[in-house]
Motif scaffolding. Sequence first.
Motif, PDB file in Angstrom:
ATOM      1  N   MET A   1       4.062  17.517   1.107  1.00  0.00           N
ATOM      2  CA  MET A   1       5.525  17.193   1.237  1.00  0.00           C
ATOM      3  C   MET A   1       5.844  17.272  -0.303  1.00  0.00           C
ATOM      4  SD  MET A   1       7.715  16.612   3.166  1.00  0.00           S
ATOM      5  CE  MET A   1       9.039  15.482   3.914  1.00  0.00           C
ATOM      6  N   GLU A   2       5.283  16.942  -1.267  1.00  0.00           N
ATOM      7  CA  GLU A   2       5.519  16.849  -2.600  1.00  0.00           C
ATOM      8  C   GLU A   2       5.677  18.278  -3.111  1.00  0.00           C
ATOM      9  OE1 GLU A   2       3.813  15.529  -6.853  1.00  0.00           O
ATOM     10  OE2 GLU A   2       3.463  14.183  -5.380  1.00  0.00           O
ATOM     11  N   TYR A   3       4.791  19.202  -2.618  1.00  0.00           N
ATOM     12  CA  TYR A   3       4.969  20.485  -3.240  1.00  0.00           C
ATOM     13  C   TYR A   3       6.196  21.108  -2.500  1.00  0.00           C
ATOM     14  CZ  TYR A   3       3.976  25.390  -3.338  1.00  0.00           C
ATOM     15  OH  TYR A   3       4.231  27.006  -3.346  1.00  0.00           O
ATOM     16  N   GLU A   4       6.500  20.869  -1.318  1.00  0.00           N
ATOM     17  CA  GLU A   4       7.570  21.179  -0.902  1.00  0.00           C
ATOM     18  C   GLU A   4       9.174  20.997  -1.386  1.00  0.00           C
ATOM     19  OE1 GLU A   4       9.070  20.820   3.744  1.00  0.00           O
ATOM     20  OE2 GLU A   4       7.101  21.881   3.869  1.00  0.00           O
ATOM     21  N   GLU A   5       8.986  19.649  -1.593  1.00  0.00           N
ATOM     22  CA  GLU A   5      10.173  19.252  -2.410  1.00  0.00           C
ATOM     23  C   GLU A   5      10.345  20.084  -3.699  1.00  0.00           C
ATOM     24  OE1 GLU A   5       9.749  14.849  -2.393  1.00  0.00           O
ATOM     25  OE2 GLU A   5      10.061  14.860  -0.431  1.00  0.00           O
ATOM     26  N   SER A   6       9.113  20.058  -4.745  1.00  0.00           N
ATOM     27  CA  SER A   6       9.409  20.668  -5.761  1.00  0.00           C
ATOM     28  C   SER A   6       9.886  22.207  -5.842  1.00  0.00           C
ATOM     29  CB  SER A   6       7.929  20.749  -6.501  1.00  0.00           C
ATOM     30  OG  SER A   6       7.127  21.590  -5.847  1.00  0.00           O
ATOM     31  N   ILE A   7       9.243  22.894  -4.738  1.00  0.00           N
ATOM     32  CA  ILE A   7       9.957  24.269  -4.530  1.00  0.00           C
ATOM     33  C   ILE A   7      11.411  24.204  -4.362  1.00  0.00           C
ATOM     34  CG2 ILE A   7       9.884  26.289  -2.750  1.00  0.00           C
ATOM     35  CD1 ILE A   7       7.540  26.380  -4.606  1.00  0.00           C
ATOM     36  N   TYR A   8      11.870  23.208  -3.174  1.00  0.00           N
ATOM     37  CA  TYR A   8      13.217  23.206  -3.162  1.00  0.00           C
ATOM     38  C   TYR A   8      13.991  22.795  -4.237  1.00  0.00           C
ATOM     39  CZ  TYR A   8      12.410  22.901   1.916  1.00  0.00           C
ATOM     40  OH  TYR A   8      11.840  23.271   3.321  1.00  0.00           O
ATOM     41  N   GLY A   9      13.375  21.917  -5.118  1.00  0.00           N
ATOM     42  CA  GLY A   9      14.012  21.368  -6.280  1.00  0.00           C
ATOM     43  C   GLY A   9      14.195  22.823  -7.399  1.00  0.00           C
ATOM     44  N   TYR A  10      13.015  23.649  -7.378  1.00  0.00           N
ATOM     45  CA  TYR A  10      13.166  24.709  -8.220  1.00  0.00           C
ATOM     46  C   TYR A  10      14.139  25.638  -7.791  1.00  0.00           C
ATOM     47  CZ  TYR A  10      11.515  28.957 -10.537  1.00  0.00           C
ATOM     48  OH  TYR A  10      11.483  30.150 -11.284  1.00  0.00           O
ATOM     49  N   LYS A  11      14.398  25.992  -6.299  1.00  0.00           N
ATOM     50  CA  LYS A  11      15.172  26.939  -5.905  1.00  0.00           C
ATOM     51  C   LYS A  11      16.518  26.410  -6.052  1.00  0.00           C
ATOM     52  CE  LYS A  11      12.301  28.980  -2.520  1.00  0.00           C
ATOM     53  NZ  LYS A  11      12.093  29.046  -0.948  1.00  0.00           N
ATOM     54  N   LEU A  12      16.823  24.943  -5.995  1.00  0.00           N
ATOM     55  CA  LEU A  12      18.351  24.337  -6.103  1.00  0.00           C
ATOM     56  C   LEU A  12      18.605  24.611  -7.479  1.00  0.00           C
ATOM     57  CD1 LEU A  12      18.047  21.409  -3.840  1.00  0.00           C
ATOM     58  CD2 LEU A  12      19.389  23.511  -3.456  1.00  0.00           C
ATOM     59  N   ARG A  13      17.597  24.441  -8.456  1.00  0.00           N
ATOM     60  CA  ARG A  13      18.164  24.591  -9.747  1.00  0.00           C
ATOM     61  C   ARG A  13      18.382  25.935 -10.207  1.00  0.00           C
ATOM     62  NH1 ARG A  13      13.659  21.093 -10.673  1.00  0.00           N
ATOM     63  NH2 ARG A  13      12.524  22.785 -11.281  1.00  0.00           N
ATOM     64  N   LEU A  14      17.832  27.029  -9.785  1.00  0.00           N
ATOM     65  CA  LEU A  14      17.981  28.220  -9.678  1.00  0.00           C
ATOM     66  C   LEU A  14      19.410  28.731  -9.230  1.00  0.00           C
ATOM     67  CD1 LEU A  14      14.732  30.162  -9.360  1.00  0.00           C
ATOM     68  CD2 LEU A  14      16.063  30.134 -11.455  1.00  0.00           C
ATOM     69  N   PHE A  15      19.542  28.100  -8.101  1.00  0.00           N
ATOM     70  CA  PHE A  15      20.933  28.422  -7.268  1.00  0.00           C
ATOM     71  C   PHE A  15      22.132  27.799  -8.130  1.00  0.00           C
ATOM     72  CE2 PHE A  15      23.937  26.765  -4.155  1.00  0.00           C
ATOM     73  CZ  PHE A  15      24.475  27.945  -3.630  1.00  0.00           C
ATOM     74  N   ALA A  17      22.127  27.080 -11.313  1.00  0.00           N
ATOM     75  CA  ALA A  17      22.212  27.651 -12.727  1.00  0.00           C
ATOM     76  C   ALA A  17      22.753  29.213 -12.713  1.00  0.00           C
ATOM     77  CB  ALA A  17      20.880  27.589 -13.367  1.00  0.00           C
ATOM     78  N   ILE A  18      22.404  29.675 -11.812  1.00  0.00           N
ATOM     79  CA  ILE A  18      22.589  31.155 -11.621  1.00  0.00           C
ATOM     80  C   ILE A  18      23.742  31.540 -10.731  1.00  0.00           C
ATOM     81  CG2 ILE A  18      21.670  33.548 -11.278  1.00  0.00           C
ATOM     82  CD1 ILE A  18      19.075  32.346 -12.288  1.00  0.00           C
ATOM     83  N   VAL A  19      23.598  31.300  -9.442  1.00  0.00           N
ATOM     84  CA  VAL A  19      24.334  31.900  -8.459  1.00  0.00           C
ATOM     85  C   VAL A  19      25.767  31.165  -8.354  1.00  0.00           C
ATOM     86  CG1 VAL A  19      24.801  31.805  -5.943  1.00  0.00           C
ATOM     87  CG2 VAL A  19      22.389  32.252  -6.979  1.00  0.00           C
ATOM     88  N   ILE A  20      25.832  29.857  -8.393  1.00  0.00           N
ATOM     89  CA  ILE A  20      27.047  28.945  -8.512  1.00  0.00           C
ATOM     90  C   ILE A  20      27.679  29.453  -9.745  1.00  0.00           C
ATOM     91  CG2 ILE A  20      28.117  26.613  -8.678  1.00  0.00           C
ATOM     92  CD1 ILE A  20      27.274  27.435  -5.793  1.00  0.00           C
ATOM     93  N   SER A  21      27.121  29.412 -11.014  1.00  0.00           N
ATOM     94  CA  SER A  21      27.759  29.518 -12.040  1.00  0.00           C
ATOM     95  C   SER A  21      28.600  30.808 -12.067  1.00  0.00           C
ATOM     96  CB  SER A  21      26.959  29.313 -13.539  1.00  0.00           C
ATOM     97  OG  SER A  21      25.865  30.210 -13.351  1.00  0.00           O
ATOM     98  N   THR A  22      27.924  31.938 -11.542  1.00  0.00           N
ATOM     99  CA  THR A  22      28.127  33.336 -11.789  1.00  0.00           C
ATOM    100  C   THR A  22      29.639  33.224 -10.540  1.00  0.00           C
ATOM    101  OG1 THR A  22      26.213  34.128 -11.842  1.00  0.00           O
ATOM    102  CG2 THR A  22      27.749  35.687 -10.981  1.00  0.00           C
ATOM    103  N   ALA A  23      29.421  32.753  -9.347  1.00  0.00           N
ATOM    104  CA  ALA A  23      30.345  32.731  -8.488  1.00  0.00           C
ATOM    105  C   ALA A  23      31.771  31.934  -9.126  1.00  0.00           C
ATOM    106  CB  ALA A  23      30.021  32.067  -7.227  1.00  0.00           C
ATOM    107  N   ILE A  24      31.504  30.996  -9.629  1.00  0.00           N
ATOM    108  CA  ILE A  24      32.638  30.230 -10.360  1.00  0.00           C
ATOM    109  C   ILE A  24      33.419  31.094 -11.222  1.00  0.00           C
ATOM    110  CG2 ILE A  24      33.278  28.117 -11.775  1.00  0.00           C
ATOM    111  CD1 ILE A  24      31.230  26.725 -10.126  1.00  0.00           C
TER     112      ILE A  24
END
Length: 72
Positions: A1-15, A17-24
């Motif tokens: 479960m902890e590994y899964e949460e860290s993967i989600y956290g990593y993906k959310l930070r990328l999302f 930092a990159i995707v939302i900031s570019t869209a805005i």
Amino acid sequence: MEYEESIYGYKLRLFNAIVISTAIYAADTWKRTAKSIRQLDTFQQKFLRKILGVKRQDRINEEILRRTNSTR
């Protein structure tokens, strides 16, 4: 479960930092209408569902926002 949460956290930070900031940044050139705001909201929800592995049929938009600490 902890590994899964860290993967989600990593993906959310990328999302955020990159995707939302570019869209805005790109959205600054658009005329702000109800339609464009709705399209951005739909875009955000689609990608958050994809990151979390939630199907559209689940209809838990508020839960997705809560789990990702995002706002509309």
